[in-house]
Design a protein around this motif. Sequence first.
Motif, PDB file in Angstrom:
ATOM      1  N   LEU A   1       0.831  -1.210   0.000  1.00 17.85           N
ATOM      2  CA  LEU A   1       0.000   0.000   0.000  1.00 17.85           C
ATOM      3  C   LEU A   1       0.863   1.257   0.000  1.00 17.85           C
ATOM      4  O   LEU A   1       0.516   2.251  -0.653  1.00 17.85           O
ATOM      5  N   ARG A   2       1.983   1.230   0.699  1.00 19.66           N
ATOM      6  CA  ARG A   2       2.919   2.363   0.665  1.00 19.66           C
ATOM      7  C   ARG A   2       3.451   2.563  -0.755  1.00 19.66           C
ATOM      8  O   ARG A   2       3.594   3.691  -1.229  1.00 19.66           O
ATOM      9  N   GLN A   3       3.750   1.457  -1.416  1.00 15.21           N
ATOM     10  CA  GLN A   3       4.243   1.544  -2.787  1.00 15.21           C
ATOM     11  C   GLN A   3       3.179   2.115  -3.717  1.00 15.21           C
ATOM     12  O   GLN A   3       3.478   2.929  -4.598  1.00 15.21           O
ATOM     13  N   LEU A   4       1.922   1.725  -3.522  1.00 14.01           N
ATOM     14  CA  LEU A   4       0.829   2.269  -4.322  1.00 14.01           C
ATOM     15  C   LEU A   4       0.730   3.779  -4.116  1.00 14.01           C
ATOM     16  O   LEU A   4       0.584   4.542  -5.078  1.00 14.01           O
ATOM     17  N   LYS A   5       0.809   4.236  -2.872  1.00 12.86           N
ATOM     18  CA  LYS A   5       0.773   5.672  -2.573  1.00 12.86           C
ATOM     19  C   LYS A   5       1.905   6.401  -3.291  1.00 12.86           C
ATOM     20  O   LYS A   5       1.697   7.429  -3.937  1.00 12.86           O
TER      21      LYS A   5
ATOM     22  N   PHE B   1       1.505  13.617  -0.426  1.00 11.00           N
ATOM     23  CA  PHE B   1       0.505  12.984   0.428  1.00 11.00           C
ATOM     24  C   PHE B   1       1.147  12.434   1.692  1.00 11.00           C
ATOM     25  O   PHE B   1       2.185  11.776   1.632  1.00 11.00           O
ATOM     26  N   ASP B   2       0.534  12.707   2.828  1.00  5.13           N
ATOM     27  CA  ASP B   2       0.947  12.132   4.112  1.00  5.13           C
ATOM     28  C   ASP B   2      -0.219  11.330   4.670  1.00  5.13           C
ATOM     29  O   ASP B   2      -1.370  11.753   4.562  1.00  5.13           O
ATOM     30  N   VAL B   3       0.094  10.192   5.285  1.00  2.00           N
ATOM     31  CA  VAL B   3      -0.959   9.376   5.897  1.00  2.00           C
ATOM     32  C   VAL B   3      -1.025   9.675   7.391  1.00  2.00           C
ATOM     33  O   VAL B   3      -0.033  10.007   8.016  1.00  2.00           O
TER      34      VAL B   3
ATOM     35  N   ALA C   1      -7.506   4.222   3.985  1.00  2.00           N
ATOM     36  CA  ALA C   1      -6.455   5.100   4.489  1.00  2.00           C
ATOM     37  C   ALA C   1      -6.950   6.536   4.438  1.00  2.00           C
ATOM     38  O   ALA C   1      -7.836   6.869   3.656  1.00  2.00           O
ATOM     39  N   LEU C   2      -6.368   7.370   5.284  1.00  2.00           N
ATOM     40  CA  LEU C   2      -6.709   8.783   5.260  1.00  2.00           C
ATOM     41  C   LEU C   2      -5.489   9.587   5.644  1.00  2.00           C
ATOM     42  O   LEU C   2      -4.558   9.079   6.259  1.00  2.00           O
ATOM     43  N   GLY C   3      -5.505  10.837   5.245  1.00  2.00           N
ATOM     44  CA  GLY C   3      -4.364  11.678   5.563  1.00  2.00           C
ATOM     45  C   GLY C   3      -4.538  13.085   5.040  1.00  2.00           C
ATOM     46  O   GLY C   3      -5.640  13.544   4.759  1.00  2.00           O
ATOM     47  N   SER C   4      -3.400  13.752   4.913  1.00  2.96           N
ATOM     48  CA  SER C   4      -3.384  15.139   4.470  1.00  2.96           C
ATOM     49  C   SER C   4      -2.488  15.259   3.245  1.00  2.96           C
ATOM     50  O   SER C   4      -1.764  14.329   2.897  1.00  2.96           O
ATOM     51  N   SER C   5      -2.557  16.398   2.618  1.00  6.12           N
ATOM     52  CA  SER C   5      -1.682  16.649   1.477  1.00  6.12           C
ATOM     53  C   SER C   5      -1.269  18.106   1.471  1.00  6.12           C
ATOM     54  O   SER C   5      -1.962  18.965   2.001  1.00  6.12           O
TER      55      SER C   5
END
Length: 194
Positions: free
Chosen positions: A29-33, A94-96, A110-114
Amino acid sequence: MKRLLPLLLLSAVLPLYAQEPDAATHNALRQLKATMEKALNERDLDTIVANVDPQVVFTTMNGDVCRGPEQIRAYFAKMLTAPGHIVKDVKVSFDVDALTTLYGGDTGIALGSSKDHYELTNGDTFDIQGRWTCTMVRNGDRWVIAAFHYSANVFENPIVDRYRKAMWTVGIGAAAVALILGLILGRLLFRKRA
């Protein structure tokens, strides 16, 4: 030596317990992000649509809703390349907030900020702090995006700040003009009475 052996064993075993549960899934999932962030920054639409589910739903920051890869392509064309497009360039980071919440072995949220930097075709530039939520599903042996919702604070952002400054400038200008006109009219009326 007998006292040292348990400590050595403990130091060898503790890292195994400290490993992240579902490490392989979270690494995928990190790689996808990372892939999607890079593709967006490079305007690589082929990579973007290759990593979304055929039924993907993408809600954009401006409130458009795209369903499926072709609508995502059309949205980016409308915003970045079509005649009359508004955005000249955009860069995102993007940050998670936390690890993806996994549901079973095939769904994650997942959720986060950008941090987003926009350059508009009219020359304006601004930075926006965005918020996002992403639902990912396993498609065979890889993860893809099934839904992505992107938003910004409608009350506090650079665009609203610019309108506030403009309103203050217009308000102060209008007050100054009204004051000057009032003084001029007052003098004219005072002269007529005198």
